[in-house]
Scaffold this motif. Sequence first.
Motif, mmCIF file in Angstrom:
data_model
loop_
_atom_site.group_PDB
_atom_site.id
_atom_site.type_symbol
_atom_site.label_atom_id
_atom_site.label_comp_id
_atom_site.label_asym_id
_atom_site.label_seq_id
_atom_site.Cartn_x
_atom_site.Cartn_y
_atom_site.Cartn_z
ATOM 1 N N ALA A 39 0.807 -1.227 0.000
ATOM 2 C CA ALA A 39 0.000 0.000 0.000
ATOM 3 C C ALA A 39 0.835 1.270 0.000
ATOM 4 C CB ALA A 39 -0.985 0.005 1.159
ATOM 5 N N LEU A 40 1.969 1.255 -0.729
ATOM 6 C CA LEU A 40 2.657 2.519 -0.988
ATOM 7 C C LEU A 40 1.722 3.441 -1.749
ATOM 8 C CD1 LEU A 40 5.246 4.183 -0.816
ATOM 9 C CD2 LEU A 40 6.039 3.054 -2.908
ATOM 10 N N HIS A 41 0.972 2.896 -2.683
ATOM 11 C CA HIS A 41 -0.228 3.564 -3.204
ATOM 12 C C HIS A 41 -1.357 3.159 -2.258
ATOM 13 C CE1 HIS A 41 1.569 3.731 -7.516
ATOM 14 N NE2 HIS A 41 1.793 4.856 -6.866
ATOM 15 N N SER A 42 -1.797 4.081 -1.443
ATOM 16 C CA SER A 42 -2.631 3.739 -0.287
ATOM 17 C C SER A 42 -3.962 3.096 -0.648
ATOM 18 C CB SER A 42 -2.888 4.996 0.550
ATOM 19 O OG SER A 42 -1.674 5.603 0.917
ATOM 20 N N ASN A 43 -4.461 3.377 -1.853
ATOM 21 C CA ASN A 43 -5.747 2.798 -2.247
ATOM 22 C C ASN A 43 -5.586 1.463 -2.973
ATOM 23 O OD1 ASN A 43 -4.557 3.973 -4.461
ATOM 24 N ND2 ASN A 43 -6.418 4.908 -5.269
#
Length: 352
Positions: A39-43
Amino acid sequence: MERSEIIIGGDTAGIEWRVPVYRFKGSDAAAPSVYIQAALHSNELPGTALLHFFLERLRKADGEGAIRGDITVVPQANPIGLAQSHFGEMQGRFDLGSRTNFNRDFPLVALAGRDGLLEGLERRSAADRLKRTLLHTALGADLVLDLHCDDESLQYAYIDEAFWPEAADLASSLDMQAVFLSDGESTAFEEAVGHAFKHQGGDKLKSVPGRLATTVELRGRRDVYPDMAKHDADGLWTFLAGRGIVADPAHQARTYAGPAVPLDNIEMVRAPEPGTILFHRDIGEEVKAGDLLATLIVRPGEADGTLEVTARHDGLVATRSSARHARRGDDLMKIACREATRKDRKPGTLED
Protein backbone atom coordinates in the motif's frame (compact mmCIF):
# COMPACT_ATOMS: atom_id res chain seq x y z
CA MET A 1 8.50 -10.43 16.92
CA GLU A 2 9.36 -6.79 17.39
CA ARG A 3 6.84 -4.07 16.56
CA SER A 4 8.07 -0.51 16.06
CA GLU A 5 6.86 2.61 14.27
CA ILE A 6 8.29 4.96 11.70
CA ILE A 7 7.19 8.40 12.88
CA ILE A 8 6.90 11.13 10.26
CA GLY A 9 6.16 14.66 11.45
CA GLY A 10 3.62 16.52 9.34
CA ASP A 11 4.30 19.60 7.23
CA THR A 12 1.80 21.58 9.31
CA ALA A 13 1.46 21.89 13.07
CA GLY A 14 -0.30 19.14 15.02
CA ILE A 15 0.08 16.35 12.45
CA GLU A 16 2.14 13.20 12.81
CA TRP A 17 2.16 10.03 10.73
CA ARG A 18 2.92 6.57 12.18
CA VAL A 19 3.90 3.53 10.12
CA PRO A 20 3.91 0.18 11.98
CA VAL A 21 6.89 -2.06 11.20
CA TYR A 22 7.05 -5.75 12.19
CA ARG A 23 10.43 -7.47 12.48
CA PHE A 24 11.22 -11.15 12.98
CA LYS A 25 14.78 -12.15 13.87
CA GLY A 26 16.08 -15.17 12.02
CA SER A 27 18.00 -18.00 13.66
CA ASP A 28 20.54 -18.42 10.84
CA ALA A 29 22.87 -15.51 10.08
CA ALA A 30 23.65 -17.04 6.68
CA ALA A 31 19.99 -17.10 5.58
CA PRO A 32 18.73 -14.34 3.26
CA SER A 33 16.79 -11.42 4.71
CA VAL A 34 13.59 -9.99 3.23
CA TYR A 35 11.68 -6.70 3.36
CA ILE A 36 8.03 -6.65 2.29
CA GLN A 37 5.76 -3.61 2.13
CA ALA A 38 2.24 -2.96 0.87
CA ALA A 39 0.00 0.00 0.00
CA LEU A 40 2.66 2.52 -0.99
CA HIS A 41 -0.23 3.56 -3.20
CA SER A 42 -2.63 3.74 -0.29
CA ASN A 43 -5.75 2.80 -2.25
CA GLU A 44 -4.16 -0.47 -3.46
CA LEU A 45 -5.13 -2.79 -0.62
CA PRO A 46 -4.78 -6.44 -1.75
CA GLY A 47 -1.23 -6.41 -0.36
CA THR A 48 -2.38 -5.08 3.01
CA ALA A 49 -4.91 -7.91 3.25
CA LEU A 50 -2.25 -10.45 2.23
CA LEU A 51 0.22 -9.21 4.85
CA HIS A 52 -2.45 -9.24 7.57
CA PHE A 53 -2.81 -13.02 7.16
CA PHE A 54 0.88 -13.49 6.45
CA LEU A 55 1.80 -11.87 9.78
CA GLU A 56 -0.50 -14.35 11.54
CA ARG A 57 1.52 -17.17 10.00
CA LEU A 58 4.83 -15.52 10.82
CA ARG A 59 3.88 -15.08 14.49
CA LYS A 60 3.05 -18.78 14.67
CA ALA A 61 6.29 -19.68 12.90
CA ASP A 62 8.25 -17.43 15.24
CA GLY A 63 6.87 -19.32 18.23
CA GLU A 64 7.87 -22.61 16.58
CA GLY A 65 11.41 -21.44 15.78
CA ALA A 66 10.80 -21.76 12.03
CA ILE A 67 12.12 -18.34 10.99
CA ARG A 68 15.68 -18.66 9.68
CA GLY A 69 16.27 -15.28 8.00
CA ASP A 70 15.41 -11.76 9.15
CA ILE A 71 11.95 -10.62 7.96
CA THR A 72 10.67 -7.03 7.97
CA VAL A 73 7.02 -6.35 7.11
CA VAL A 74 5.29 -2.98 6.57
CA PRO A 75 1.64 -3.81 5.84
CA GLN A 76 0.47 -0.23 5.25
CA ALA A 77 3.39 1.87 4.09
CA ASN A 78 1.72 5.19 3.34
CA PRO A 79 -0.51 6.82 5.97
CA ILE A 80 -0.18 10.18 4.19
CA GLY A 81 -2.04 8.90 1.14
CA LEU A 82 -4.43 6.92 3.33
CA ALA A 83 -5.66 10.19 4.86
CA GLN A 84 -6.21 11.97 1.53
CA SER A 85 -9.89 12.04 0.64
CA HIS A 86 -11.31 14.15 -2.17
CA PHE A 87 -15.07 14.23 -2.73
CA GLY A 88 -15.47 11.00 -0.78
CA GLU A 89 -12.78 8.97 -2.56
CA MET A 90 -9.30 8.15 -1.27
CA GLN A 91 -6.53 9.72 -3.32
CA GLY A 92 -3.74 7.29 -2.51
CA ARG A 93 -1.63 7.37 -5.67
CA PHE A 94 -0.50 11.01 -5.78
CA ASP A 95 0.58 13.34 -2.99
CA LEU A 96 -1.94 16.17 -3.15
CA GLY A 97 0.63 18.61 -1.78
CA SER A 98 3.32 18.08 -4.40
CA ARG A 99 1.18 16.39 -7.12
CA THR A 100 3.86 13.66 -7.22
CA ASN A 101 3.19 9.93 -7.47
CA PHE A 102 3.99 8.32 -4.11
CA ASN A 103 5.88 5.65 -6.06
CA ARG A 104 8.18 8.03 -7.91
CA ASP A 105 11.10 10.31 -7.02
CA PHE A 106 12.86 7.83 -4.75
CA PRO A 107 16.57 8.74 -4.52
CA LEU A 108 18.90 6.67 -6.66
CA VAL A 109 21.92 5.82 -4.53
CA ALA A 110 24.55 3.12 -4.49
CA LEU A 111 24.13 0.54 -1.75
CA ALA A 112 27.21 1.96 -0.04
CA GLY A 113 25.41 5.32 0.20
CA ARG A 114 22.41 3.94 2.07
CA ASP A 115 22.98 5.89 5.30
CA GLY A 116 23.10 9.17 3.40
CA LEU A 117 19.37 8.79 2.74
CA LEU A 118 18.65 9.90 6.31
CA GLU A 119 20.87 12.97 6.33
CA GLY A 120 19.04 16.27 6.71
CA LEU A 121 15.60 14.66 6.94
CA GLU A 122 14.28 17.53 9.05
CA ARG A 123 14.54 19.87 6.04
CA ARG A 124 12.47 17.65 3.76
CA SER A 125 8.72 17.28 3.23
CA ALA A 126 6.76 14.56 5.02
CA ALA A 127 6.32 12.58 1.78
CA ASP A 128 10.05 12.76 1.02
CA ARG A 129 10.93 11.74 4.57
CA LEU A 130 8.60 8.76 4.27
CA LYS A 131 10.16 7.71 0.96
CA ARG A 132 13.72 7.99 2.23
CA THR A 133 12.96 6.13 5.44
CA LEU A 134 11.20 3.27 3.64
CA LEU A 135 14.03 2.99 1.12
CA HIS A 136 16.67 3.04 3.87
CA THR A 137 14.83 0.27 5.72
CA ALA A 138 14.44 -1.85 2.58
CA LEU A 139 18.11 -1.60 1.63
CA GLY A 140 18.99 -3.48 4.80
CA ALA A 141 17.54 -6.66 3.26
CA ASP A 142 18.62 -8.99 0.45
CA LEU A 143 15.16 -9.42 -1.05
CA VAL A 144 12.64 -6.59 -1.39
CA LEU A 145 8.98 -7.02 -2.39
CA ASP A 146 6.73 -4.01 -2.98
CA LEU A 147 3.09 -5.16 -3.11
CA HIS A 148 0.78 -3.19 -5.39
CA CYS A 149 -2.19 -3.93 -7.62
CA ASP A 150 -3.45 -2.70 -10.98
CA ASP A 151 -6.96 -1.64 -12.00
CA GLU A 152 -8.57 -4.83 -13.35
CA SER A 153 -5.68 -7.22 -13.69
CA LEU A 154 -4.10 -10.63 -13.75
CA GLN A 155 -1.52 -11.46 -11.10
CA TYR A 156 1.83 -10.26 -12.47
CA ALA A 157 5.07 -8.55 -11.47
CA TYR A 158 7.66 -6.07 -12.66
CA ILE A 159 11.10 -7.66 -12.31
CA ASP A 160 14.36 -6.10 -13.45
CA GLU A 161 16.22 -8.28 -15.95
CA ALA A 162 19.15 -8.26 -13.49
CA PHE A 163 17.10 -10.52 -11.19
CA TRP A 164 15.67 -12.81 -13.87
CA PRO A 165 15.35 -15.79 -14.22
CA GLU A 166 16.40 -16.35 -10.59
CA ALA A 167 13.15 -14.67 -9.52
CA ALA A 168 11.04 -17.21 -11.41
CA ASP A 169 10.47 -18.92 -8.04
CA LEU A 170 8.53 -15.84 -6.88
CA ALA A 171 6.40 -15.91 -10.03
CA SER A 172 5.57 -19.58 -9.57
CA SER A 173 4.93 -19.30 -5.82
CA LEU A 174 2.42 -16.47 -6.29
CA ASP A 175 0.72 -18.07 -9.31
CA MET A 176 1.65 -15.15 -11.55
CA GLN A 177 0.21 -15.24 -15.03
CA ALA A 178 2.80 -12.86 -16.48
CA VAL A 179 6.10 -11.19 -15.68
CA PHE A 180 7.08 -7.81 -17.12
CA LEU A 181 10.88 -7.57 -17.36
CA SER A 182 11.65 -3.95 -16.47
CA ASP A 183 14.71 -1.93 -17.44
CA GLY A 184 15.40 -0.38 -14.03
CA GLU A 185 15.40 3.16 -15.40
CA SER A 186 12.82 4.92 -13.23
CA THR A 187 12.65 6.38 -9.73
CA ALA A 188 9.94 4.00 -8.50
CA PHE A 189 10.62 2.33 -5.14
CA GLU A 190 11.41 -1.08 -6.61
CA GLU A 191 13.77 0.37 -9.19
CA ALA A 192 15.49 2.58 -6.60
CA VAL A 193 16.18 -0.59 -4.60
CA GLY A 194 17.33 -2.35 -7.76
CA HIS A 195 19.60 0.59 -8.60
CA ALA A 196 21.30 0.27 -5.22
CA PHE A 197 21.68 -3.49 -5.61
CA LYS A 198 23.22 -3.08 -9.08
CA HIS A 199 25.47 -0.24 -7.91
CA GLN A 200 26.98 -1.66 -4.75
CA GLY A 201 29.78 0.90 -4.74
CA GLY A 202 31.44 0.16 -8.08
CA ASP A 203 30.44 -0.41 -11.70
CA LYS A 204 26.87 -1.36 -12.56
CA LEU A 205 26.25 -5.08 -12.29
CA LYS A 206 24.27 -6.84 -15.03
CA SER A 207 23.26 -9.68 -12.71
CA VAL A 208 22.85 -9.69 -8.93
CA PRO A 209 22.51 -13.29 -7.65
CA GLY A 210 20.87 -13.61 -4.25
CA ARG A 211 19.23 -10.19 -4.51
CA LEU A 212 15.75 -9.19 -5.64
CA ALA A 213 13.72 -6.03 -6.00
CA THR A 214 10.24 -6.38 -7.46
CA THR A 215 6.84 -4.77 -7.73
CA VAL A 216 4.14 -7.42 -7.35
CA GLU A 217 0.78 -6.54 -8.88
CA LEU A 218 -1.84 -8.47 -6.88
CA ARG A 219 -4.61 -8.47 -9.47
CA GLY A 220 -7.02 -5.48 -9.34
CA ARG A 221 -8.01 -2.89 -6.76
CA ARG A 222 -11.33 -4.60 -6.02
CA ASP A 223 -9.73 -8.01 -5.52
CA VAL A 224 -9.66 -7.81 -1.73
CA TYR A 225 -11.20 -11.01 -0.36
CA PRO A 226 -10.24 -13.21 2.60
CA ASP A 227 -9.73 -16.46 0.69
CA MET A 228 -7.74 -14.69 -2.03
CA ALA A 229 -5.53 -12.91 0.51
CA LYS A 230 -4.92 -16.15 2.42
CA HIS A 231 -4.01 -17.96 -0.80
CA ASP A 232 -1.53 -15.22 -1.68
CA ALA A 233 -0.11 -15.33 1.85
CA ASP A 234 0.46 -19.07 1.38
CA GLY A 235 2.23 -18.31 -1.90
CA LEU A 236 4.48 -15.77 -0.21
CA TRP A 237 5.31 -18.34 2.47
CA THR A 238 6.21 -20.84 -0.28
CA PHE A 239 8.59 -18.31 -1.81
CA LEU A 240 10.32 -17.63 1.52
CA ALA A 241 10.56 -21.37 2.22
CA GLY A 242 12.24 -21.93 -1.12
CA ARG A 243 14.78 -19.20 -0.39
CA GLY A 244 15.54 -20.66 3.07
CA ILE A 245 14.09 -17.72 5.00
CA VAL A 246 11.50 -19.90 6.75
CA ALA A 247 11.74 -23.60 7.51
CA ASP A 248 9.05 -25.77 5.93
CA PRO A 249 9.76 -29.51 5.44
CA ALA A 250 6.65 -29.77 3.25
CA HIS A 251 7.88 -27.17 0.75
CA GLN A 252 7.78 -28.23 -2.88
CA ALA A 253 9.28 -26.11 -5.63
CA ARG A 254 7.16 -25.30 -8.65
CA THR A 255 8.10 -24.20 -12.16
CA TYR A 256 6.91 -20.91 -13.62
CA ALA A 257 5.26 -21.52 -16.97
CA GLY A 258 3.88 -18.07 -17.82
CA PRO A 259 5.27 -15.43 -20.18
CA ALA A 260 8.15 -13.15 -19.19
CA VAL A 261 8.28 -10.23 -21.60
CA PRO A 262 10.30 -6.99 -21.73
CA LEU A 263 8.44 -3.71 -21.37
CA ASP A 264 8.98 -3.07 -25.09
CA ASN A 265 6.57 -5.97 -25.68
CA ILE A 266 3.71 -4.40 -23.71
CA GLU A 267 1.06 -2.89 -25.95
CA MET A 268 -0.52 0.06 -24.15
CA VAL A 269 -4.01 0.27 -25.63
CA ARG A 270 -5.20 3.86 -25.32
CA ALA A 271 -8.43 5.64 -26.20
CA PRO A 272 -7.97 7.59 -29.45
CA GLU A 273 -11.05 9.71 -28.63
CA PRO A 274 -13.13 10.31 -25.49
CA GLY A 275 -16.23 8.21 -25.03
CA THR A 276 -18.16 5.49 -23.21
CA ILE A 277 -16.24 2.20 -23.18
CA LEU A 278 -17.82 -1.08 -24.27
CA PHE A 279 -15.24 -3.81 -23.71
CA HIS A 280 -15.31 -6.93 -25.89
CA ARG A 281 -12.34 -8.73 -24.32
CA ASP A 282 -11.48 -9.45 -20.69
CA ILE A 283 -8.26 -9.92 -18.73
CA GLY A 284 -6.68 -13.33 -19.21
CA GLU A 285 -7.84 -13.69 -22.81
CA GLU A 286 -5.45 -14.30 -25.67
CA VAL A 287 -6.02 -11.96 -28.62
CA LYS A 288 -4.77 -11.78 -32.20
CA ALA A 289 -3.75 -8.71 -34.14
CA GLY A 290 -6.91 -7.10 -35.50
CA ASP A 291 -9.22 -8.51 -32.81
CA LEU A 292 -11.86 -6.08 -31.54
CA LEU A 293 -10.96 -5.03 -27.98
CA ALA A 294 -13.45 -2.27 -27.25
CA THR A 295 -16.01 0.00 -28.82
CA LEU A 296 -16.05 3.67 -27.82
CA ILE A 297 -19.34 5.51 -28.02
CA VAL A 298 -17.91 8.89 -28.99
CA ARG A 299 -21.09 10.58 -30.29
CA PRO A 300 -24.05 8.94 -28.55
CA GLY A 301 -27.14 8.58 -30.71
CA GLU A 302 -25.47 9.33 -34.04
CA ALA A 303 -25.34 6.72 -36.80
CA ASP A 304 -21.55 6.97 -36.99
CA GLY A 305 -21.11 7.62 -33.28
CA THR A 306 -18.87 4.66 -32.38
CA LEU A 307 -15.18 3.94 -32.80
CA GLU A 308 -13.62 0.49 -32.73
CA VAL A 309 -10.35 -0.18 -30.88
CA THR A 310 -8.47 -3.25 -32.12
CA ALA A 311 -5.33 -5.12 -31.08
CA ARG A 312 -2.17 -4.31 -33.02
CA HIS A 313 -0.34 -7.47 -31.93
CA ASP A 314 -0.98 -11.01 -30.69
CA GLY A 315 -0.81 -11.31 -26.92
CA LEU A 316 -2.35 -11.78 -23.49
CA VAL A 317 -4.72 -9.17 -22.03
CA ALA A 318 -3.01 -8.50 -18.70
CA THR A 319 -4.90 -5.45 -17.43
CA ARG A 320 -8.06 -3.52 -18.18
CA SER A 321 -9.47 -0.20 -16.99
CA SER A 322 -12.28 -0.40 -14.46
CA ALA A 323 -13.65 2.93 -15.73
CA ARG A 324 -16.33 2.92 -18.39
CA HIS A 325 -15.63 6.38 -19.73
CA ALA A 326 -12.31 7.40 -21.23
CA ARG A 327 -10.73 10.74 -21.85
CA ARG A 328 -8.62 11.04 -24.97
CA GLY A 329 -5.40 9.08 -24.42
CA ASP A 330 -6.58 7.17 -21.34
CA ASP A 331 -5.22 3.66 -20.90
CA LEU A 332 -7.74 0.94 -21.72
CA MET A 333 -5.62 -2.22 -21.57
CA LYS A 334 -2.11 -3.63 -21.32
CA ILE A 335 -1.41 -6.57 -23.62
CA ALA A 336 1.68 -8.73 -23.07
CA CYS A 337 2.87 -9.51 -26.60
CA ARG A 338 5.32 -11.94 -28.11
CA GLU A 339 7.11 -9.21 -30.07
CA ALA A 340 8.12 -5.60 -29.54
CA THR A 341 5.13 -3.29 -29.93
CA ARG A 342 7.13 -0.11 -30.49
CA LYS A 343 10.73 1.00 -30.92
CA ASP A 344 10.52 4.51 -29.46
CA ARG A 345 9.55 3.69 -25.85
CA LYS A 346 11.56 5.70 -23.39
CA PRO A 347 13.18 3.71 -20.56
CA GLY A 348 11.22 3.72 -17.32
CA THR A 349 7.69 3.01 -16.19
CA LEU A 350 4.72 2.32 -18.42
CA GLU A 351 2.40 4.78 -16.62
CA ASP A 352 2.62 7.86 -14.39
